[in-house]
Write a protein that holds these residues in place. Structure first.
Motif, PDB file in Angstrom:
ATOM      1  N   ILE A   1       0.842  -1.207   0.000  1.00 60.66           N
ATOM      2  CA  ILE A   1       0.000   0.000   0.000  1.00 60.66           C
ATOM      3  C   ILE A   1       0.873   1.251   0.000  1.00 60.66           C
ATOM      4  CG2 ILE A   1      -1.691   1.319   1.327  1.00 60.66           C
ATOM      5  CD1 ILE A   1      -2.777  -1.380   2.357  1.00 60.66           C
ATOM      6  N   ALA A   2       1.905   1.260   0.850  1.00 56.75           N
ATOM      7  CA  ALA A   2       2.812   2.414   0.906  1.00 56.75           C
ATOM      8  C   ALA A   2       3.496   2.623  -0.438  1.00 56.75           C
ATOM      9  CB  ALA A   2       3.848   2.207   2.003  1.00 56.75           C
ATOM     10  N   TYR A   3       3.907   1.533  -1.081  1.00 57.81           N
ATOM     11  CA  TYR A   3       4.563   1.623  -2.389  1.00 57.81           C
ATOM     12  C   TYR A   3       3.595   2.181  -3.434  1.00 57.81           C
ATOM     13  CZ  TYR A   3       7.191   0.276  -6.540  1.00 57.81           C
ATOM     14  OH  TYR A   3       7.865   0.298  -7.735  1.00 57.81           O
ATOM     15  N   TYR A   4       2.334   1.749  -3.366  1.00 57.68           N
ATOM     16  CA  TYR A   4       1.327   2.243  -4.316  1.00 57.68           C
ATOM     17  C   TYR A   4       1.118   3.741  -4.134  1.00 57.68           C
ATOM     18  CZ  TYR A   4      -3.208   2.999  -6.534  1.00 57.68           C
ATOM     19  OH  TYR A   4      -4.227   3.482  -7.313  1.00 57.68           O
ATOM     20  N   ILE A   5       0.997   4.181  -2.874  1.00 56.43           N
ATOM     21  CA  ILE A   5       0.826   5.610  -2.595  1.00 56.43           C
ATOM     22  C   ILE A   5       2.037   6.390  -3.095  1.00 56.43           C
ATOM     23  CG2 ILE A   5       0.672   7.333  -0.742  1.00 56.43           C
ATOM     24  CD1 ILE A   5      -0.932   5.202   0.850  1.00 56.43           C
ATOM     25  N   ALA A   6       3.233   5.856  -2.845  1.00 57.58           N
ATOM     26  CA  ALA A   6       4.465   6.516  -3.305  1.00 57.58           C
ATOM     27  C   ALA A   6       4.471   6.659  -4.820  1.00 57.58           C
ATOM     28  CB  ALA A   6       5.689   5.729  -2.838  1.00 57.58           C
ATOM     29  N   SER A   7       4.010   5.624  -5.530  1.00 53.18           N
ATOM     30  CA  SER A   7       4.006   5.674  -7.002  1.00 53.18           C
ATOM     31  C   SER A   7       3.082   6.767  -7.520  1.00 53.18           C
ATOM     32  CB  SER A   7       3.598   4.312  -7.576  1.00 53.18           C
ATOM     33  OG  SER A   7       2.237   4.018  -7.294  1.00 53.18           O
ATOM     34  N   LYS A   8       1.963   6.990  -6.836  1.00 51.57           N
ATOM     35  CA  LYS A   8       1.037   8.048  -7.244  1.00 51.57           C
ATOM     36  C   LYS A   8       1.610   9.434  -6.944  1.00 51.57           C
ATOM     37  CE  LYS A   8      -1.920   5.174  -8.786  1.00 51.57           C
ATOM     38  NZ  LYS A   8      -2.060   5.027 -10.270  1.00 51.57           N
ATOM     39  N   VAL A   9       2.288   9.549  -5.808  1.00 48.31           N
ATOM     40  CA  VAL A   9       2.910  10.828  -5.453  1.00 48.31           C
ATOM     41  C   VAL A   9       4.029  11.164  -6.437  1.00 48.31           C
ATOM     42  CG1 VAL A   9       4.214  12.078  -3.680  1.00 48.31           C
ATOM     43  CG2 VAL A   9       2.296  10.621  -3.026  1.00 48.31           C
ATOM     44  N   ILE A  10       4.766  10.146  -6.876  1.00 46.32           N
ATOM     45  CA  ILE A  10       5.828  10.354  -7.869  1.00 46.32           C
ATOM     46  C   ILE A  10       5.261  11.013  -9.123  1.00 46.32           C
ATOM     47  CG2 ILE A  10       7.371   9.162  -9.478  1.00 46.32           C
ATOM     48  CD1 ILE A  10       7.879   7.114  -7.224  1.00 46.32           C
ATOM     49  N   ILE A  11       4.112  10.542  -9.575  1.00 48.65           N
ATOM     50  CA  ILE A  11       3.484  11.100 -10.775  1.00 48.65           C
ATOM     51  C   ILE A  11       3.129  12.569 -10.559  1.00 48.65           C
ATOM     52  CG2 ILE A  11       1.455  10.974 -12.273  1.00 48.65           C
ATOM     53  CD1 ILE A  11       1.440   7.936 -11.753  1.00 48.65           C
ATOM     54  N   ILE A  12       2.584  12.882  -9.377  1.00 50.74           N
ATOM     55  CA  ILE A  12       2.216  14.271  -9.071  1.00 50.74           C
ATOM     56  C   ILE A  12       3.453  15.158  -9.055  1.00 50.74           C
ATOM     57  CG2 ILE A  12       1.280  15.801  -7.287  1.00 50.74           C
ATOM     58  CD1 ILE A  12      -0.597  13.503  -6.498  1.00 50.74           C
ATOM     59  N   VAL A  13       4.531  14.666  -8.424  1.00 50.33           N
ATOM     60  CA  VAL A  13       5.765  15.453  -8.337  1.00 50.33           C
ATOM     61  C   VAL A  13       6.363  15.663  -9.723  1.00 50.33           C
ATOM     62  CG1 VAL A  13       8.125  15.505  -7.448  1.00 50.33           C
ATOM     63  CG2 VAL A  13       6.261  14.740  -5.980  1.00 50.33           C
ATOM     64  N   GLU A  14       6.331  14.627 -10.559  1.00 52.54           N
ATOM     65  CA  GLU A  14       6.910  14.729 -11.903  1.00 52.54           C
ATOM     66  C   GLU A  14       6.109  15.656 -12.804  1.00 52.54           C
ATOM     67  OE1 GLU A  14       9.271  11.343 -13.789  1.00 52.54           O
ATOM     68  OE2 GLU A  14       7.595  10.320 -12.842  1.00 52.54           O
ATOM     69  N   GLU A  15       4.776  15.550 -12.740  1.00 43.74           N
ATOM     70  CA  GLU A  15       3.928  16.267 -13.688  1.00 43.74           C
ATOM     71  C   GLU A  15       3.379  17.564 -13.131  1.00 43.74           C
ATOM     72  OE1 GLU A  15       0.876  13.687 -15.069  1.00 43.74           O
ATOM     73  OE2 GLU A  15       2.267  12.113 -15.703  1.00 43.74           O
ATOM     74  N   GLY A  16       3.381  17.708 -11.795  1.00 41.39           N
ATOM     75  CA  GLY A  16       2.777  18.880 -11.176  1.00 41.39           C
ATOM     76  C   GLY A  16       1.309  18.640 -10.871  1.00 41.39           C
ATOM     77  N   LEU A  17       0.773  19.427  -9.949  1.00 44.47           N
ATOM     78  CA  LEU A  17      -0.615  19.249  -9.547  1.00 44.47           C
ATOM     79  C   LEU A  17      -1.589  19.682 -10.635  1.00 44.47           C
ATOM     80  CD1 LEU A  17      -0.457  20.480  -5.853  1.00 44.47           C
ATOM     81  CD2 LEU A  17      -1.067  18.182  -6.614  1.00 44.47           C
ATOM     82  N   SER A  18      -1.233  20.722 -11.370  1.00 45.78           N
ATOM     83  CA  SER A  18      -2.168  21.216 -12.377  1.00 45.78           C
ATOM     84  C   SER A  18      -2.211  20.290 -13.580  1.00 45.78           C
ATOM     85  CB  SER A  18      -1.785  22.630 -12.814  1.00 45.78           C
ATOM     86  OG  SER A  18      -0.474  22.647 -13.345  1.00 45.78           O
TER      87      SER A  18
END
Length: 285
Positions: A180-197
């Motif tokens: 679960i922690a790894y899954y959450i981390a993978s989603k946060v990685i996408i946000i950090v890479e692409e930005g929130l907008s």
């Protein structure tokens, strides 16, 4: 290299180091003290460090060496150098932070969420600046060229075995929380890479192309392009509209499409990055 390029390269490396230290803090202050692991090579390193007297930092450094070489051969020298810096900062960070106070205990859900977010921020910063903190992604890229599977599928498949290994040390609950922690981390990685907008590309085939473009321009301040397409079934020519918007404008453009041509054929694509051109919207007030 120009001075500007050198400054940019140094800046990227500094951020990669910061990313490695943030990820190390997430491991040592949240996940590992609560018997929760990471995925990939870091996860295997955590398991071995629990079973042997070898330090986690040393294991992370040693086990990632072949994958750094793989990254050098498959992706390039700059990526390999930045990955060495990132993995080294992660390894050193786990050693220096090994005795930091645990910031969360007891609440399994909170542990996985907070740990996954911190880990994802660190890994995302490294990836966004041309490096990596774990070698399993590089292995997945290579295998995807040899096997009929996508990179994301292979990362998931490889980590499945990692979490099986984790279960022998942290138990089934620990392995489940780690996943679960790894899954959450993978989603946060996408946000950090692409930005929130983020951005999206809308491709619209409509019977009212001029009116559609004018309305998008007037209400959103966005320009668009035309591309002539030919219907294989109808044998008619159409004007396909292409428009790049940010996520906050998505509801507006959907409303415009419904208003002007509810039967328009629309396809939407995620956009990782937008540069140049006239993407900067015009003032609509």
């Amino acid at each position: 290299m120009s001075k500007q390029d050198i400054a940019k390269s140094i800046g990227q490396k500094i951020i990669v180091i910061i990313g490695g230290l943030i990820a190390a803090y997430g491991l040592e202050a949240v996940l590992i003290p609560n018997n929760v692991s990471d995925g990939g090579i870091t996860g295997i390193s955590i398991v071995i460090s629990q079973l042997t007297p070898i330090s986690l930092g040393l294991l992370i450094a040693l086990l990632n060496i072949p994958f750094i070489y793989l990254g050098y051969k498959q992706i390039g020298k700059t990526f390999a150098i930045n990955s060495v810096i990132g993995i080294a900062s992660l390894a050193i960070g786990t050693s220096l932070m090994h005795h930091v106070p645990t910031i969360i205990t007891g609440d399994a859900l909170l542990i996985t969420v907070v740990g996954g977010i911190i880990l994802g921020i660190g890994m995302g910063l490294a990836l966004r600046n041309g490096g990596a903190l774990d070698g399993i992604d590089m292995l997945a890229v290579l295998l995807s060229r040899k096997l009929p599977f996508g990179t994301s599928d292979l990362i998931l498949f490889l980590n499945f075995f990692v979490f099986i290994i984790v279960s022998f040390v942290f138990g089934f609950k620990g392995a489940l929380l780690s996943a679960i922690a790894y899954y959450i981390a993978s989603k946060v990685i996408i946000i950090v890479e692409e930005g929130l907008s983020g951005s999206k590309t809308y491709k619209i085939i409509t019977n009212e192309p001029l009116k559609m473009v004018e309305t998008i321009r007037d209400r959103l301040g966005r320009s668009a392009t035309f591309n002539t397409v030919y219907g294989a079934y109808s044998h008619q020519e159409f004007q396909e509209i292409t428009c790049v918007i940010n996520r906050m404008e998505e509801s507006k453009i959907k409303g415009i499409i419904r208003e002007i041509d509810p039967n328009a054929f629309v396809t939407v694509y995620e956009v990782v990055e937008v540069k140049g051109g006239n993407f900067k919207k015009q003032n609509i007030h």
